[in-house]
Scaffold this motif. Structure first.
Motif, PDB file in Angstrom:
ATOM      1  N   ALA A   1       0.825  -1.216   0.000  1.00  0.00           N
ATOM      2  CA  ALA A   1       0.000   0.000   0.000  1.00  0.00           C
ATOM      3  C   ALA A   1       0.860   1.268   0.000  1.00  0.00           C
ATOM      4  O   ALA A   1       0.562   2.209  -0.752  1.00  0.00           O
ATOM      5  CB  ALA A   1      -0.967  -0.012   1.184  1.00  0.00           C
ATOM      6  N   PRO A   2       1.946   1.351   0.780  1.00  0.00           N
ATOM      7  CA  PRO A   2       2.772   2.559   0.708  1.00  0.00           C
ATOM      8  C   PRO A   2       3.384   2.791  -0.672  1.00  0.00           C
ATOM      9  O   PRO A   2       3.526   3.942  -1.102  1.00  0.00           O
ATOM     10  CB  PRO A   2       3.859   2.303   1.759  1.00  0.00           C
ATOM     11  CG  PRO A   2       3.204   1.393   2.748  1.00  0.00           C
ATOM     12  CD  PRO A   2       2.350   0.487   1.915  1.00  0.00           C
ATOM     13  N   ALA A   3       3.748   1.710  -1.393  1.00  0.00           N
ATOM     14  CA  ALA A   3       4.312   1.869  -2.731  1.00  0.00           C
ATOM     15  C   ALA A   3       3.264   2.405  -3.695  1.00  0.00           C
ATOM     16  O   ALA A   3       3.547   3.286  -4.527  1.00  0.00           O
ATOM     17  CB  ALA A   3       4.868   0.541  -3.226  1.00  0.00           C
ATOM     18  N   ILE A   4       2.040   1.884  -3.601  1.00  0.00           N
ATOM     19  CA  ILE A   4       0.952   2.385  -4.447  1.00  0.00           C
ATOM     20  C   ILE A   4       0.664   3.845  -4.109  1.00  0.00           C
ATOM     21  O   ILE A   4       0.468   4.687  -4.998  1.00  0.00           O
ATOM     22  CB  ILE A   4      -0.298   1.514  -4.269  1.00  0.00           C
ATOM     23  CG1 ILE A   4      -0.023   0.083  -4.739  1.00  0.00           C
ATOM     24  CG2 ILE A   4      -1.480   2.094  -5.039  1.00  0.00           C
ATOM     25  CD1 ILE A   4      -1.128  -0.904  -4.394  1.00  0.00           C
ATOM     26  N   MET A   5       0.641   4.160  -2.828  1.00  0.00           N
ATOM     27  CA  MET A   5       0.401   5.546  -2.411  1.00  0.00           C
ATOM     28  C   MET A   5       1.482   6.482  -2.963  1.00  0.00           C
ATOM     29  O   MET A   5       1.190   7.597  -3.407  1.00  0.00           O
ATOM     30  CB  MET A   5       0.351   5.612  -0.879  1.00  0.00           C
ATOM     31  CG  MET A   5      -0.853   4.897  -0.270  1.00  0.00           C
ATOM     32  SD  MET A   5      -0.681   4.592   1.519  1.00  0.00           S
ATOM     33  CE  MET A   5      -0.614   6.274   2.136  1.00  0.00           C
ATOM     34  N   ALA A   6       2.729   6.015  -2.942  1.00  0.00           N
ATOM     35  CA  ALA A   6       3.825   6.855  -3.437  1.00  0.00           C
ATOM     36  C   ALA A   6       3.701   7.096  -4.938  1.00  0.00           C
ATOM     37  O   ALA A   6       3.927   8.217  -5.422  1.00  0.00           O
ATOM     38  CB  ALA A   6       5.163   6.202  -3.113  1.00  0.00           C
ATOM     39  N   ALA A   7       3.351   6.049  -5.698  1.00  0.00           N
ATOM     40  CA  ALA A   7       3.194   6.210  -7.143  1.00  0.00           C
ATOM     41  C   ALA A   7       2.034   7.147  -7.462  1.00  0.00           C
ATOM     42  O   ALA A   7       2.136   8.012  -8.346  1.00  0.00           O
ATOM     43  CB  ALA A   7       2.983   4.847  -7.799  1.00  0.00           C
ATOM     44  N   CYS A   8       0.940   6.992  -6.738  1.00  0.00           N
ATOM     45  CA  CYS A   8      -0.210   7.885  -6.942  1.00  0.00           C
ATOM     46  C   CYS A   8       0.134   9.318  -6.540  1.00  0.00           C
ATOM     47  O   CYS A   8      -0.292  10.281  -7.201  1.00  0.00           O
ATOM     48  CB  CYS A   8      -1.411   7.380  -6.142  1.00  0.00           C
ATOM     49  SG  CYS A   8      -2.103   5.813  -6.745  1.00  0.00           S
ATOM     50  N   GLY A   9       0.886   9.442  -5.456  1.00  0.00           N
ATOM     51  CA  GLY A   9       1.308  10.774  -5.035  1.00  0.00           C
ATOM     52  C   GLY A   9       2.151  11.466  -6.099  1.00  0.00           C
ATOM     53  O   GLY A   9       2.041  12.682  -6.309  1.00  0.00           O
TER      54      GLY A   9
ATOM     55  N   VAL B   1       3.757   2.602  12.114  1.00  0.00           N
ATOM     56  CA  VAL B   1       4.121   1.284  11.585  1.00  0.00           C
ATOM     57  C   VAL B   1       4.506   1.356  10.114  1.00  0.00           C
ATOM     58  O   VAL B   1       5.429   0.671   9.663  1.00  0.00           O
ATOM     59  CB  VAL B   1       2.991   0.263  11.796  1.00  0.00           C
ATOM     60  CG1 VAL B   1       2.845  -0.067  13.272  1.00  0.00           C
ATOM     61  CG2 VAL B   1       1.656   0.755  11.235  1.00  0.00           C
ATOM     62  N   ASN B   2       3.801   2.155   9.326  1.00  0.00           N
ATOM     63  CA  ASN B   2       4.099   2.339   7.904  1.00  0.00           C
ATOM     64  C   ASN B   2       3.228   3.486   7.402  1.00  0.00           C
ATOM     65  O   ASN B   2       2.333   3.959   8.118  1.00  0.00           O
ATOM     66  CB  ASN B   2       3.858   1.056   7.090  1.00  0.00           C
ATOM     67  CG  ASN B   2       2.512   0.426   7.385  1.00  0.00           C
ATOM     68  OD1 ASN B   2       1.468   0.975   7.046  1.00  0.00           O
ATOM     69  ND2 ASN B   2       2.526  -0.736   8.034  1.00  0.00           N
ATOM     70  N   ALA B   3       3.461   3.913   6.192  1.00  0.00           N
ATOM     71  CA  ALA B   3       2.747   5.076   5.662  1.00  0.00           C
ATOM     72  C   ALA B   3       1.253   4.841   5.557  1.00  0.00           C
ATOM     73  O   ALA B   3       0.464   5.788   5.608  1.00  0.00           O
ATOM     74  CB  ALA B   3       3.318   5.443   4.291  1.00  0.00           C
ATOM     75  N   ALA B   4       0.842   3.575   5.409  1.00  0.00           N
ATOM     76  CA  ALA B   4      -0.579   3.266   5.289  1.00  0.00           C
ATOM     77  C   ALA B   4      -1.254   3.070   6.639  1.00  0.00           C
ATOM     78  O   ALA B   4      -2.481   2.997   6.708  1.00  0.00           O
ATOM     79  CB  ALA B   4      -0.774   2.011   4.439  1.00  0.00           C
ATOM     80  N   GLY B   5      -0.483   2.953   7.718  1.00  0.00           N
ATOM     81  CA  GLY B   5      -1.066   2.721   9.042  1.00  0.00           C
ATOM     82  C   GLY B   5      -1.650   1.337   9.211  1.00  0.00           C
ATOM     83  O   GLY B   5      -2.496   1.106  10.078  1.00  0.00           O
TER      84      GLY B   5
END
Length: 742
Positions: free
Chosen positions: A527-535, A696-700
């Protein structure tokens, strides 16, 4: 008995002021239509032209050597194309590195590497024929002459088994011996759990096809990049020449996590024949071609003051492993950190036997180690004449006692209070044997659930088209846990589009690499990788999520594509390189330098035991779990309830029965290996306790795949004691155990 039912709810979402986002809605599963209509293609379903069929021939002795093969009768069967043995394949495949380096978890010796036999069920030959039936018939006609080396060390308790203390797992805090000696209340008890096998509905299958010097492998996998790089090492070819595809996996639970011995053999057979080859191992062979839950033994000693506060805690475990590999899960790293206590000892021992190497099975170490600790705590509660929930409350802590590190968040008692209210714990009669319903003795028990929060390095690619459609891709895996759905929902939320406009690709080594789908780490990692790409897409457009579609429509561009890598907290900067070599391993839990992170929960069960027949039934189960942010309540519910059912199976049904004369499994099939069925499962409620944890991570996200099974067996053990006054300490619990117990 109540009618079977399954309910769930998200506790506290509105009261906590948490608005439901696109991700937190209980959206339908992305792949549900394909699965229910049968159009989802699993690896064995892939139709390859001119495919030949393989069948494994496995050892019928537990230890020794092969003196000779007689292949005459097998080769005479019409349609036989080839037979692989250690005598026919030369020095291929090669030895491979250890786990997490693109290699094996189980049985690291070379497949068909020599005449040596290490365990019953070891592959010793592969027959390839025009049809499956021909290959099976020919395999049965192979005559093997063995030189046995009896007696085998068949179990963890065998006199011939060798015990090896695993010093790196040792934990020592304070002075346990002195504190235990002066403790006014003590528990000293031993517990055991049996070998258990995952038995996924989808069998262990491999299909291989060569196109020139390029190899494509269709195999159910939790980690396609590990398979790719390990297989490249075995075959002595460049990893770029291998593509592994596994878009759907029909159950895994740890059994399909890493490279096994069969893959290289099927690739070699396909290269020798210059045509595709397909292997589907039998259900019986599935008991030895992959890992399983090892037998464990536990010695737990607890010392406490009269007010219930722990003053001394010792947990020593023994785990069965093979002679070839030392594999142990060692969850004392969690059981020693769960409650406040100033004097602690944790020990783990590996016991080598003549068996295949065990491996990961849903909540690998946490399930058996929690059974021991949480049963011992219940025993302590009766010695103290104290409610077991209150015993846990007085020992609750926001700082773990081994290293003095803070928990990123800890909602254990919120889980107990929520589950207790839903269960009706206040109506419990404390005295064992005092609750009854006609001919049924009624018992209530509870236990803590826990699982460390892991994450690994991962990568993702996201493409936004001018029509507002989104495509997201990564080489993660759909095991049934909802990875497709999670990926679609995270991308939809980050780009402000309906989830129906998102398509997903996964399970292919041609896609951006991802962490192994294990350890409840998929969502926390990806999820953090997807969030970063979308960001990155939003940054290029210069807009917030709600304005992405409009900005894209007026941008004049046909599409925008962004690629992102994310490094999990605590991993070094150069660890990203390992992501591209099949070495993306989850990290976190208790291994971080500045904190401890884990999901927590509370398990409550009601058992009913017939006063005359001693039949044991779990009439009700309520679990409450705090696992950080919930991406999709529907898929999380399936994970939690599925885990709780696993716990019921572990407590009352599952045991891989051994013939100790030859260390073979007597019940290596679904007819004799006991599993819970609909009639065994009654009311189950899974409650998601609201918890926000951005450390814990960017996605929580903390992950839910493993925690549902943890603590259930202990809660059932504790409920049986409450119903009968008889304490059972050895899994599984059967009618005869109650009849024998004094």
């Amino acid at each position: 008995m109540a009618e079977p039912a399954s309910t769930w709810r998200q506790e506290g979402m509105q009261s906590a002021g948490m608005e439901k986002t696109n991700s937190e809605r209980a959206s339908p599963r992305y792949e549900s239509r394909e699965k229910v209509t049968g159009t989802a293609r699993y690896p064995a379903d892939m139709r390859l032209p001119r495919v030949a069929h393989a069948y494994l021939c496995t050892s019928r002795i537990p230890r020794g050597t092969i003196q000779a093969f007689d292949l005459t009768a097998a080769k005479a069967v019409p349609g036989v194309l080839d037979i692989l043995t250690h005598e026919t394949i030369g020095d291929q495949p090669r030895q491979v590195p250890a786990i997490y380096q693109g290699g094996y978890l189980s049985d690291s010796f070379r497949p068909l590497g020599s005449a040596e036999i290490a365990y019953w069920g070891q592959p010793i030959a592969v027959v390839i024929a025009e049809t499956y039936e021909i290959a099976r018939e020919a395999a049965r006609r192979i005559d093997v002459t063995y030189a046995s080396q009896p007696p085998p060390a068949a179990t963890i308790d065998s006199a011939e088994a060798a015990t090896q203390p695993l010093a790196p797992m040792d934990i020592d805090v304070g002075d346990f011996d002195a504190a235990y000696a002066r403790a006014p209340v003590k528990i000293d008890a031993r517990y055991s759990t049996p070998a258990q096998h995952q038995n996924p509905m989808e069998l262990f299958a491999t299909q291989c096809v060569w196109e020139g010097d390029q190899l494509t492998v269709h195999e159910p996998s939790q980690y396609v990049n590990n398979l790719k790089f390990g297989l490249a090492e075995q075959l002595n070819i460049a990893p770029e020449r291998i593509r592994v595809i596994s878009t759907y996996v029909g159950g895994a639970f740890g059994a399909k996590g890493f490279l096994t011995q069969r893959s290289a053999l099927i690739a070699m057979a396909a290269r020798r024949l210059e045509r595709p080859v397909k292997l589907v191992a039998t259900r019986e062979q599935g008991f030895t071609v992959s890992g399983y839950r090892a037998e464990t033994r536990h010695h737990v000693q607890l010392g406490a003051n009269r007010d219930g506060r722990l003053t001394a805690l010792k947990h020593e475990g023994w785990e069965l492993t093979s002679r070839a590999d030392t594999v142990a899960m060692g969850a004392v790293s969690m059981t020693t950190r769960l409650y406040a206590c100033p004097n602690i000892v944790g020990r783990v021992n590996a016991v080598s036997a003549d068996r295949s190497t065990p491996g990961f099975m849903r909540a690998p170490g946490e399930m058996p180690y929690a059974f021991a600790l949480e049963t011992a705590l219940d025993e302590l509660s009766y010695e103290l004449d104290m409610d077991p929930i209150e015993l846990r409350r007085v020992n609750d802590t926001r700082t773990e006692p081994v290293g003095g590190l803070p928990y990123t968040s800890r909602s254990l008692m919120q889980c107990f209070d929520t589950a207790a209210a839903a269960f009706g714990w206040k109506d419990r009669t404390k005295q064992p044997g005092a609750m009854r319903n006609d001919d049924w003795l009624v018992g209530w028990g509870c236990a803590t659930a826990f699982y460390p929060t892991y994450a690994g390095n991962s990568a993702a690619r996201v493409r936004l088209s001018s029509d507002g459609r989104v495509h997201v891709s990564s080489a993660t895996h759909e095991l049934g846990q909802g990875a497709y759905t999670m990926m679609a929902q995270v991308a939809a939320e980050e780009l402000g589009v309906p989830v129906e406009q998102v398509t997903v690709s996964l399970g292919d080594t041609d896609l951006p690499p991802a962490v192994v789908a294990g350890g409840s780490s998929t969502t926390a990692s990806l999820a953090p990788a997807i969030m970063a790409a979308c960001g990155a897409i939003r940054t290029r457009l210069g807009v917030t999520p709600g304005a992405v579609s409009a900005a894209m429509a007026t941008s004049g561009m046909g599409s925008i594509e962004e690629f992102a890598e994310t490094r999990a907290p605590g991993l070094p900067a150069d660890s990203i390189k390992g992501l591209y070599r099949g070495m993306a391993t989850p990290f976190g839990g208790v291994h971080l330098a500045d904190r401890v992170q884990c999901a927590l929960g509370a398990q409550f069960v009601e058992v009913r035991i017939h006063a005359r027949t001693h039949e044991i039934r779990v009439a009700r189960a309520v679990g409450a779990f705090a696992a950080g942010r919930i991406i999709n309540a529907r898929t999380v519910h399936g994970q939690l309830v599925g885990g709780m059912i696993w716990g019921i199976g572990s407590a009352l049904h599952e045991q891989s029965e051994l013939d100790e004369r030859n260390a073979s499994y007597l019940n290596a099939n679904l007819a004799d290996y006991l599993l819970p069925v609909n009639a065994d499962i009654h009311d189950i409620e899974a409650i998601m306790v609201a918890e926000e944890d951005r450390l814990v991570n960017a996605a929580g996200v903390k992950g839910v795949g493993e925690i549902g099974v943890v603590g259930v067996a202990a809660a059932i053990s504790n409920a049986i004691y409450h119903a009968t006054g008889k304490r059972l300490r050895d899994l599984p619990f059967r009618i005869e155990n109650l009849m024998e117990q004094k």
